[in-house]
Design a protein around this motif. Structure first.
Motif, PDB file in Angstrom:
ATOM      1  N   LEU A 181       0.472  -1.141  -0.262  1.00  0.00           N
ATOM      2  CA  LEU A 181      -0.266  -0.405   0.330  1.00  0.00           C
ATOM      3  C   LEU A 181       0.958   1.131   0.318  1.00  0.00           C
ATOM      4  N   ALA A 182       2.078   0.927   0.643  1.00  0.00           N
ATOM      5  CA  ALA A 182       2.845   2.466   0.192  1.00  0.00           C
ATOM      6  C   ALA A 182       3.367   2.576  -0.781  1.00  0.00           C
ATOM      7  N   TYR A 183       3.477   1.779  -1.169  1.00  0.00           N
ATOM      8  CA  TYR A 183       3.618   1.765  -3.165  1.00  0.00           C
ATOM      9  C   TYR A 183       2.443   2.495  -4.083  1.00  0.00           C
ATOM     10  N   SER A 184       1.800   1.873  -3.432  1.00  0.00           N
ATOM     11  CA  SER A 184       0.677   2.844  -4.499  1.00  0.00           C
ATOM     12  C   SER A 184       0.847   3.814  -3.603  1.00  0.00           C
ATOM     13  N   LYS A 185       0.390   4.287  -2.422  1.00  0.00           N
ATOM     14  CA  LYS A 185       0.547   6.091  -2.163  1.00  0.00           C
ATOM     15  C   LYS A 185       1.909   6.805  -3.133  1.00  0.00           C
ATOM     16  N   SER A 186       3.229   6.199  -3.112  1.00  0.00           N
ATOM     17  CA  SER A 186       3.928   7.127  -3.887  1.00  0.00           C
ATOM     18  C   SER A 186       3.514   7.333  -5.213  1.00  0.00           C
ATOM     19  N   VAL A 187       2.964   5.825  -6.153  1.00  0.00           N
ATOM     20  CA  VAL A 187       2.438   6.032  -7.065  1.00  0.00           C
ATOM     21  C   VAL A 187       1.319   6.964  -7.236  1.00  0.00           C
ATOM     22  N   GLU A 188       0.151   6.458  -7.089  1.00  0.00           N
ATOM     23  CA  GLU A 188      -0.836   7.388  -7.190  1.00  0.00           C
ATOM     24  C   GLU A 188      -1.593   8.130  -6.156  1.00  0.00           C
TER      25      GLU A 188
END
Ligand SMILES: NC(=O)c1ccc[n+]([C@@H]2O[C@H](COP(=O)([O-])OP(=O)(O)OC[C@H]3O[C@@H](n4cnc5c(N)ncnc54)[C@H](OP(=O)(O)O)[C@@H]3O)[C@@H](O)[C@H]2O)c1
Length: 199
Positions: A181-188
């Motif tokens: 989810l942290a990668y999602s927050k960074s990208v999205e």
């Protein structure tokens, strides 16, 4: 979005690919696996990867080796593993990938909990994670065309406990889905120059 995930077949990379794969076009990159093979310790190999894949909206790195070992046995060689692979490998993904990321796109690199919470045997890993986070902070204020850069710093994953849990006594393992989810927050999301700590 079209997103490169370097290390997509690994423990963190597969959780990230599962989280983002349903709504984005993921290009999986691995050393020997995935849609495209690339060796992140080689600038030529990274350049070839970008030329093969072409323009993308985001680059995620969930790859990079660093060497564990007791301080009393460490030599320059053990530090060089992390510098060449996890640190310079990820830095070069940004330097060589700048022109391949579309306006408003993003880079997301991976550091790790040892930059803040050291363990015995981690003296050659802690500085690599710190350097990675330092690069993200320094580069974030100069990224061109609205391109953002962040790092994710995971704690030890539940899925990795069997393999490396003995190094992480007393640490609370985190599930891969939560790290993803942290990668999602960074990208999205829209944040820039951040370290998303998941532990
Ligand atoms: N797992 C954890 O608990 C944890 C916690 C904090 C931080 N981290 C950090 O997160 C990163 C990934 O960890 P992980 O446990 O997910 O690793 P992993 O399961 O071992 O997966 C590594 C991935 O990187 C690829 N890879 C390996 N060498 C490569 C190279 N030279 N060039 C390009 N790709 C390469 C592998 O592809 P092939 O198999 O095809 O070579 C694989 O997809 C590491 O930097 C690690 O320090 C991990």
């Amino acid at each position: 979005m079209k997103i490169i995930v370097v290390g997509a077949t690994g423990t963190i990379g597969s959780a990230v690919t599962k989280e983002l794969g349903g709504r984005h076009d993921i290009v999986k990159v691995g050393g020997t696996s995935g849609d495209v093979q690339m060796d992140m310790t080689s600038s030529d190999s990274i350049r070839r990867m970008y030329e093969t894949i072409g323009k993308v909206d985001a680059v995620i790195s969930t790859a990079g080796n660093a060497q564990f070992g007791p301080l009393e046995q460490l030599t320059q060689k053990e530090f060089e593993v992390g510098i060449k692979s996890k640190f310079l490998g990820q830095v070069n993904l940004v330097l060589l990938g700048r022109d391949f990321v579309n306006d408003g796109g993003s880079f997301t690199l991976t550091s790790g909990i040892l930059s803040q919470d050291p363990i015995p045997g981690g003296a050659a890993v802690t500085p690599i994670n710190s350097a990675e986070e330092g690069f993200v902070l320094g580069a974030s204020i100069e990224m061109p065309r609205g391109v953002r850069i962040n790092a994710v710093s995971p704690g030890v994953l539940e899925e990795s406990m069997e393999k490396i849990g003995a190094f992480f006594r007393g640490h609370v393992p985190v599930p891969g889905w939560k790290v993803a989810l942290a990668y999602s927050k960074s990208v999205e999301g829209r944040l820039n120059g951040q370290v998303f700590r998941v532990w």
